[in-house]
Design a protein around this motif. Sequence first.
Motif, short mmCIF file in Angstrom:
data_model
loop_
_atom_site.label_atom_id
_atom_site.label_comp_id
_atom_site.label_asym_id
_atom_site.label_seq_id
_atom_site.Cartn_x
_atom_site.Cartn_y
_atom_site.Cartn_z
N MET A 231 1.01 -1.20 0.06
CA MET A 231 -0.12 0.04 0.02
C MET A 231 0.90 1.28 0.14
N VAL A 232 0.46 2.24 -0.75
CA VAL A 232 1.09 3.48 -0.62
C VAL A 232 -0.06 4.60 -0.53
N GLY A 233 0.20 5.71 0.37
CA GLY A 233 -0.55 6.67 0.65
C GLY A 233 -0.52 7.75 -0.62
N MET A 234 -1.55 8.61 -0.32
CA MET A 234 -1.70 9.72 -1.19
C MET A 234 -2.13 11.15 -0.51
N LYS A 235 -1.58 12.11 -1.18
CA LYS A 235 -1.77 13.50 -0.59
C LYS A 235 -2.04 14.44 -1.51
N PRO A 236 -3.28 14.87 -1.96
CA PRO A 236 -3.22 15.95 -2.65
C PRO A 236 -3.26 17.17 -1.91
N ALA A 237 -2.43 18.13 -2.30
CA ALA A 237 -2.06 19.69 -1.51
C ALA A 237 -2.39 20.76 -2.63
N GLY A 238 -2.71 21.93 -1.59
CA GLY A 238 -3.00 23.08 -2.52
C GLY A 238 -4.18 23.04 -3.35
N GLY A 239 -4.78 24.13 -3.10
CA GLY A 239 -6.11 24.46 -3.82
C GLY A 239 -7.28 23.81 -3.15
N ILE A 240 -7.15 22.95 -2.39
CA ILE A 240 -8.25 22.45 -1.60
C ILE A 240 -8.96 23.06 -0.47
N ARG A 241 -9.88 24.14 -0.65
CA ARG A 241 -10.23 25.11 0.22
C ARG A 241 -11.42 24.85 1.06
N THR A 242 -12.34 23.96 0.28
CA THR A 242 -13.81 24.23 1.01
C THR A 242 -14.12 22.61 1.46
N ALA A 243 -15.13 22.39 2.27
CA ALA A 243 -15.57 21.03 2.91
C ALA A 243 -16.02 20.13 1.57
N LYS A 244 -16.77 20.91 0.82
CA LYS A 244 -17.32 19.95 -0.35
C LYS A 244 -16.19 19.49 -1.25
N ASP A 245 -15.06 20.33 -1.64
CA ASP A 245 -13.89 19.80 -2.14
C ASP A 245 -13.48 18.67 -1.41
N ALA A 246 -13.19 18.74 -0.20
CA ALA A 246 -12.72 17.64 0.66
C ALA A 246 -13.26 16.42 0.55
N LEU A 247 -14.72 16.50 0.61
CA LEU A 247 -15.66 15.24 0.38
C LEU A 247 -15.43 14.55 -0.89
N ARG A 248 -15.41 15.57 -2.06
CA ARG A 248 -15.07 15.19 -3.28
C ARG A 248 -13.91 14.11 -3.39
N TYR A 249 -12.90 14.72 -2.59
CA TYR A 249 -11.57 13.70 -2.71
C TYR A 249 -11.78 12.39 -2.04
N LEU A 250 -12.48 12.54 -1.01
CA LEU A 250 -12.80 11.27 -0.15
C LEU A 250 -13.46 10.18 -0.88
N ILE A 251 -14.78 10.72 -1.54
CA ILE A 251 -15.45 9.84 -2.41
C ILE A 251 -14.74 9.11 -3.41
N MET A 252 -13.58 10.08 -3.99
CA MET A 252 -12.84 9.24 -5.04
C MET A 252 -12.09 8.25 -4.42
N VAL A 253 -11.48 8.42 -3.21
CA VAL A 253 -10.59 7.54 -2.44
C VAL A 253 -11.49 6.24 -2.21
N LYS A 254 -12.58 6.49 -1.79
CA LYS A 254 -13.57 5.25 -1.29
C LYS A 254 -14.03 4.38 -2.42
N GLU A 255 -13.96 5.05 -3.61
CA GLU A 255 -14.39 4.55 -5.12
C GLU A 255 -13.36 3.82 -5.82
N THR A 256 -12.09 4.23 -5.61
CA THR A 256 -11.17 3.93 -6.56
C THR A 256 -10.21 2.80 -5.53
N LEU A 257 -9.84 3.12 -4.25
CA LEU A 257 -9.13 2.15 -3.42
C LEU A 257 -9.74 1.47 -2.22
N GLY A 258 -10.67 2.01 -1.96
CA GLY A 258 -11.52 1.32 -0.83
C GLY A 258 -11.48 1.63 0.52
N ASP A 259 -11.95 0.87 1.36
CA ASP A 259 -12.16 1.47 2.75
C ASP A 259 -10.54 1.44 3.37
#
Lengths: 299, 487
Positions: A231-259
């Motif tokens: 397993m390797v971790g992931m860190k998006p950085a820069g330009g993520i300013r809103t809660a809505k943005d953050a949730l979108r990234y989490l959705i992407m993690v959940k549906e690409t890499l899983g729990d």
Amino acid sequence: MTRHFVASQMRTVDQVGVEERAARLSSRSIKKGAKVQGLRLAVAMMDLTSLEGRDTAGRIQSLCRKAMVPLPGSDVPHVAAVCVYPPLVSVAKRALGRSGVHVAAVATYFPSGQAQLSERLDEVRRTVAAGADEIDMVINRNAFLAGDHAQVFDEIAACKEACGKAHLKVILETGELVTYDNVRRASLIAIEAGADFIKTSTGKVTPAATLPVTLVMLETIRDHYIRTGKMVGMKPAGGIRTAKDALRYLIMVKETLGDAWLSPDWFRFGASTLLNDVLLQLEKERTGRYQSDRYLSLP
Amino acid sequence: MNIPTRELLFGDLWDYAPAPEARDHVRFEKRYGHFIDGRFVDAESWFEVIDPSNEEVLCEVGEASAKTVDKAVAAARKAQSGVWGKMPGRERAKYLYRIARIIQEKARELAILESMNGGKPIRESKSVDVPLAAAHFFYYAGWADKLRYAFAGADPRPIGVAGQIIPWNFPLLMAAWKIAPALAAGNTVVLKPAETTPLTAMKLAEIFMEAELPAGVVNLVNGFGKTGAAIVEHPDVDKIAFTGSTDVGKIIQRTLAGTRKRLTLELGGKGANIIFADAAIDQAVEGIVDGIYFNQGHVCCAGSRLLVEECVEDEVVEKLHHRIQTLRVGDPLDKNTDIGAINSRAQLEKIQELVDSGVEEGATIHQSKCALPDKGFFFRPTFFTGVSQTHRVAREEIFGPVLSVLTFRTPEEAIEKANNTAYGLSAGVWTDKGSKLFQVAGALRAGVIWGNSFNKFDPGSPFGGYKESGFGREGGWHGLLPYLEVR
């Protein structure tokens, strides 16, 4: 350095397709309990960052207090790490004590990385010695864009060695790599060279993190895991300013890499202003009303 | 085919809360008869229309007898020769523009109704069905006053009364595909919606009234196959346009043989989706998903046969295996649903029967592990590996969320296998090499070919089949031709 990068798994990326997929994932609707749970997770995954020339000890101590107790009087968890320049590592280390919040530091002559390898490695060693738990390095973009992928690989491997027990996050600076093919290739190089995390951006170049770039990197992580079990971790950085943005990234993690990746051990947000917007939304979910941001402390 | 040793865990650590689209502002009648000569009329007998996601009755709809069809055709004839056929194109265009705008205004209500009645996910009705329906009216409105330029020197004239029969998979969109070009060309229409999905057609009738479309220009009769047969056999209908199964299409063609009636058929398909090893594999997997799981696979142009280059089969299958675990099956009105309800019990049984045949004939079945709702008609996203050209699942149209995976070794073999079907509606080609894409596309016997994408639609792009997928084109300039007399 005997290992070498093998490009056999290098698949091309279709720009239209990956952007469509990212947009599709962004259309998920996250409400109520799922929203609260997602936002709390986002706080726990945050690398609360201050990377400015004007950072002082006082400023970093204040940042560390915010990191440990983001919202006084609530049960909002502490963030994952505080991310600072190397000279401020010892300040952060003292301020954070045994809170469980890690100290991350940008090393390797961040953000440009324009220094001799020996100098960059020295900085990594000094920073780890000063107490950094995590090192955020930048890749050699000039070597990458000149096509010298082996050099990029070797330098990352050398940094990994210099890190010792500290975790290594490898910043690709995707805004300078431009194409998704480059992002995928750089991700693969970093992963094969021993990165614990791969990270999109320094935050000093526009565009910084985007959803499609993150998707390409997550898919590379997934393919590597399927092939090797690592397993390797992931860190998006820069330009993520809103809660809505953050949730979108989490959705992407959940549906690409899983729990398994929905944890601060495997996913981080590099951000500074994001925290207060998430707190604002959490308070809104708790009270049913939006409050003014003047009730929130500055990070 | 080996399934991966390492699984990704797509569990409920962070589950999305239900996000149902509000339906309180959606309004529809308890009973709909037919829409003839500009007004709703009662029926002689009635049948129930249900919501396939919970099997609850939504409303009752009339069944049109031959006598009712006769009234509808008479109204259409009167409107054609009295008003619509004589009206200048620029005036007809105004009505079509008006209809398009009202569809846009009522988009949300139409989308919800389409999902309630048809079972498709609200995300799709909102982003595909309704906007495309409006786009078709806009597009053909633009042609209405330009026919003499589009067919220069050919003196284009309307044919007369068009009888149109549409399926249940895209109820509103298919109505728009049929009605818009017919009206733009100066014809009038008698249209039968599918018996399971008449609701949005009835809403469309209300829209025609609001747009003050002259009485009799569009007439809608509800009913089953018998009603459709009455339209096909009616002596005063000049043209039949049918979208539906190949079996029924053949019956219609036999019935019309020897008559003066014109015919266009848009029938079944068994589209080949060809993945070359040099393709962008992750995006191709998304294309496979769009190709077969869009609208529960109730798509005549679905990419239901996956042809994958043998050297990347393991990789593609493994990715597809993981991808289908994240497809959310359930309430069509939930904004996060990817796959809604199968349209009817009969269709669910047909899908199950074909899937059983695949297992019996020795193909390997792969299904997502998702839970299905207790009530309603649902089917898990499914694909078969180890499929050969002789298997029924490789030859027959399943019209459900079921994909057959076959392999090839060279571009020649891919083309040969793709064309080895009685159908010829759609195909997809995935490769990073532009020259290969055009070379392969040129050799495929299919009416619609997508390059590095699948199931993309635009009113300006003609759509239709080769071989047993039918003949005639809908959409684009081509879509006008079946509704015009040209010299």
